[in-house]
Motif scaffolding. Structure first.
Motif, PDB file in Angstrom:
ATOM      1  N   GLY A 324      90.806  21.463  37.162  1.00  0.00           N
ATOM      2  CA  GLY A 324      89.805  22.831  36.305  1.00  0.00           C
ATOM      3  C   GLY A 324      88.393  23.861  37.197  1.00  0.00           C
ATOM      4  O   GLY A 324      87.655  23.298  36.304  1.00  0.00           O
ATOM      5  N   GLY A 325      89.098  23.383  38.480  1.00  0.00           N
ATOM      6  CA  GLY A 325      88.135  24.162  39.520  1.00  0.00           C
ATOM      7  C   GLY A 325      86.737  23.473  39.607  1.00  0.00           C
ATOM      8  O   GLY A 325      86.231  23.554  40.529  1.00  0.00           O
ATOM      9  N   VAL A 326      87.455  21.517  39.275  1.00  0.00           N
ATOM     10  CA  VAL A 326      86.673  21.245  40.001  1.00  0.00           C
ATOM     11  C   VAL A 326      86.582  19.490  41.030  1.00  0.00           C
ATOM     12  O   VAL A 326      87.742  19.338  40.605  1.00  0.00           O
ATOM     13  CB  VAL A 326      85.850  20.093  38.784  1.00  0.00           C
ATOM     14  N   GLN A 327      86.706  19.341  41.758  1.00  0.00           N
ATOM     15  CA  GLN A 327      86.889  19.116  43.283  1.00  0.00           C
ATOM     16  C   GLN A 327      86.530  17.295  43.120  1.00  0.00           C
ATOM     17  O   GLN A 327      85.541  16.556  42.655  1.00  0.00           O
ATOM     18  CB  GLN A 327      85.820  18.635  43.788  1.00  0.00           C
ATOM     19  N   LEU A 328      87.665  17.043  42.859  1.00  0.00           N
ATOM     20  CA  LEU A 328      87.679  15.254  42.583  1.00  0.00           C
ATOM     21  C   LEU A 328      87.661  14.125  43.634  1.00  0.00           C
ATOM     22  O   LEU A 328      88.674  14.228  44.070  1.00  0.00           O
ATOM     23  CB  LEU A 328      88.839  14.727  41.241  1.00  0.00           C
ATOM     24  N   PRO A 329      87.033  14.084  44.585  1.00  0.00           N
ATOM     25  CA  PRO A 329      87.295  12.714  45.845  1.00  0.00           C
ATOM     26  C   PRO A 329      87.727  12.416  45.173  1.00  0.00           C
ATOM     27  O   PRO A 329      87.478  11.401  44.811  1.00  0.00           O
ATOM     28  CB  PRO A 329      85.873  13.186  47.010  1.00  0.00           C
ATOM     29  N   LEU A 330      88.305  11.507  46.383  1.00  0.00           N
ATOM     30  CA  LEU A 330      89.141  10.259  46.840  1.00  0.00           C
ATOM     31  C   LEU A 330      88.086   9.680  47.777  1.00  0.00           C
ATOM     32  O   LEU A 330      88.977  10.540  49.184  1.00  0.00           O
ATOM     33  CB  LEU A 330      90.609   9.877  46.537  1.00  0.00           C
ATOM     34  N   SER A 331      87.558   8.639  48.081  1.00  0.00           N
ATOM     35  CA  SER A 331      87.057   8.143  49.317  1.00  0.00           C
ATOM     36  C   SER A 331      88.192   6.802  49.911  1.00  0.00           C
ATOM     37  O   SER A 331      89.253   6.870  49.598  1.00  0.00           O
ATOM     38  CB  SER A 331      85.734   7.031  48.705  1.00  0.00           C
ATOM     39  N   PRO A 332      88.611   6.798  51.156  1.00  0.00           N
ATOM     40  CA  PRO A 332      88.868   6.264  51.857  1.00  0.00           C
ATOM     41  C   PRO A 332      89.167   4.634  51.387  1.00  0.00           C
ATOM     42  O   PRO A 332      90.114   4.223  51.351  1.00  0.00           O
ATOM     43  CB  PRO A 332      89.030   6.071  53.798  1.00  0.00           C
ATOM     44  N   SER A 333      87.888   4.211  50.778  1.00  0.00           N
ATOM     45  CA  SER A 333      87.251   2.837  50.377  1.00  0.00           C
ATOM     46  C   SER A 333      88.503   2.676  49.572  1.00  0.00           C
ATOM     47  O   SER A 333      89.012   1.332  48.791  1.00  0.00           O
ATOM     48  CB  SER A 333      86.416   2.301  50.258  1.00  0.00           C
ATOM     49  N   ALA A 334      89.123   3.439  48.635  1.00  0.00           N
ATOM     50  CA  ALA A 334      89.910   4.134  47.241  1.00  0.00           C
ATOM     51  C   ALA A 334      91.423   4.008  47.181  1.00  0.00           C
ATOM     52  O   ALA A 334      92.551   3.316  47.009  1.00  0.00           O
ATOM     53  CB  ALA A 334      89.281   5.357  46.181  1.00  0.00           C
ATOM     54  N   TYR A 335      90.949   4.611  48.678  1.00  0.00           N
ATOM     55  CA  TYR A 335      93.219   5.008  48.884  1.00  0.00           C
ATOM     56  C   TYR A 335      93.761   4.270  49.587  1.00  0.00           C
ATOM     57  O   TYR A 335      94.396   4.208  50.323  1.00  0.00           O
ATOM     58  CB  TYR A 335      93.600   6.143  49.508  1.00  0.00           C
ATOM     59  N   VAL A 336      93.216   3.241  50.904  1.00  0.00           N
ATOM     60  CA  VAL A 336      93.223   2.130  51.662  1.00  0.00           C
ATOM     61  C   VAL A 336      93.022   0.681  51.197  1.00  0.00           C
ATOM     62  O   VAL A 336      92.001   0.518  50.149  1.00  0.00           O
ATOM     63  CB  VAL A 336      92.100   2.381  52.856  1.00  0.00           C
ATOM     64  N   LEU A 337      94.435   0.327  50.998  1.00  0.00           N
ATOM     65  CA  LEU A 337      94.413  -0.777  50.552  1.00  0.00           C
ATOM     66  C   LEU A 337      94.299  -1.863  51.643  1.00  0.00           C
ATOM     67  O   LEU A 337      95.617  -2.222  52.546  1.00  0.00           O
ATOM     68  CB  LEU A 337      95.792  -0.921  49.674  1.00  0.00           C
TER      69      LEU A 337
END
Length: 388
Positions: A324-337
């Protein structure tokens, strides 16, 4: 107008929306690793990596997007009269409800609650048998009908499946007994009525909407909440960003752009699709782009996933999704397990494109822990907002 919407939603939540507390069990992947069976299992399923994406035929319904190795957010329901309690995975990537049957002889059923049809005064047998194939194996179910209860919600004559055969791995290691699907009716095995259809037809929802909040620091006692019939603005920041559903099958929306750090990749210049799935733990991405993202993130493929240096997580780039034209960032602390000092990307491959041929992503709990997500059944749209 947005302020008015928030006020109305708060009133709806107070007047009839139902909160289901979600618990966070230990990852099935970690349980299988501790039992010494994970390596052999992963090697075995790699023999046919696209099997779970093949189309349905006859009585076989395939759910390609559930990753049971990590899915471990579950809540409580009851079926029957008197009520028999079960822990279920609330799954927006499937549409059927099933729990183990007392007739199930599979080892996976031995350590889970089993439905006793003869003990319920309201059970009606259906007789039809179906096979539901997940990415981690097939479950054979026989249909029946009975009263479904989820706290104050009561649905009479709800069709559901009784599993008669389940794959030992990984279901034996699951904390949940069964699965309650929350996707569209078109995905339901045998064309059966879905739990959400029953709730709507019997006026059990305050509004035709439900929403999920997953805690960033879950415990076994509290992993988040499913709210049936409303949204809770107290669980997210700002306004919801709405994306229309592009195919009424899964909760599938258009992904407009994807960026690594400050660099827009162009991977979605001709369009991408994203399925929002609470039954998948990881973030999955198109296979064509895997090599590029591993290089950008400095990850190496191992038998247990894509490993990265735990000491360098803070220097890794954000992954940004645009809806929807809005950026939703995912930080490395979120995508690294980080599992006891062993760090891997919370990413796996989506082997096939979406039905319209566009690259397909799946937004599992790795993404959903960061973003409160609302599923609007009346307007066929999904809303995202940064979780508190």
């Amino acid at each position: 107008m947005k302020g008015l919407l928030v006020v109305l939603v708060c009133l709806q939540l107070a007047q009839g929306a139902v909160r289901i507390s979600l618990r966070k069990g230990e990852s099935i992947r970690d349980k299988m690793r501790a039992a010494g069976v994970l390596g052999d299992y992963l090697r075995h399923i790699k023999f046919d990596p696209v099997k779970k994406y093949q189309p349905s035929k006859g009585s076989v319904v395939r759910e390609p997007i559930t990753n049971h190795l990590d899915s471990s957010y579950f809540g409580e329901i009851s079926i029957g009269e008197p009520p028999q309690k079960f822990s279920v995975l609330f799954d927006t990537g499937s549409s059927n409800l099933w729990v183990p049957s007392v007739d199930c002889k599979s080892p996976a059923c031995f350590n889970h609650a089993k439905f006793k049809a003869n003990d319920s005064a309201t059970f009606t047998p259906g007789g039809q048998s179906y096979t539901v194939s997940y990415g981690s194996g097939a479950v054979t179910i026989v249909l029946g009908s009975d009263t479904l209860r989820i706290q104050s919600i009561t649905v009479t004559n709800q069709e559901f499946g009784l599993s008669e055969d389940e794959p030992t791995q990984p279901f034996y290691f699951a904390d949940f007994d069964g699965i309650l699907g929350l996707a569209y009716p078109s995905l339901a095995v045998g064309g059966t009525a879905t739990p959400l259809e029953g709730m709507l037809e019997q006026n059990q929802l305050a509004e035709p909407i439900f929403s999920f909040y997953f805690s960033r620091q879950p415990t076994y006692e509290y992993g988040g909440e499913l709210i049936l019939g409303g949204i809770d603005p107290g669980l997210f920041q700002g306004d919801l960003v709405w994306a229309p559903v592009t195919q009424e099958f899964y909760w599938q929306v258009a992904l407009e752009q994807f960026a690594i750090g400050q660099s827009v990749t162009g991977w979605c210049s001709q369009g991408c699709q994203a399925i929002v799935d609470t039954g998948t733990f990881l973030l999955t991405m198109p296979q064509d782009y895997l090599e590029s993202i591993l290089e950008a993130l400095g990850a190496q493929e191992t038998s247990y996933g894509y490993a990265v240096d735990c000491n360098g997580i803070q220097d890794m780039p954000a992954l940004t999704f645009v809806f929807g034209g809005v950026q939703l960032p995912l930080s490395p602390s979120a995508y690294v397990l980080n599992s006891n000092g062993y760090c891997t990307l919370g990413i796996e491959v989506t082997y096939l494109p979406s039905p319209d041929g566009q690259p397909l992503w799946i937004l599992g709990n790795v993404f959903l822990k960061e973003y409160y997500t609302a599923f609007d059944m009346a307007n066929n749209r999904v809303g995202f907002a940064l979780s508190v």
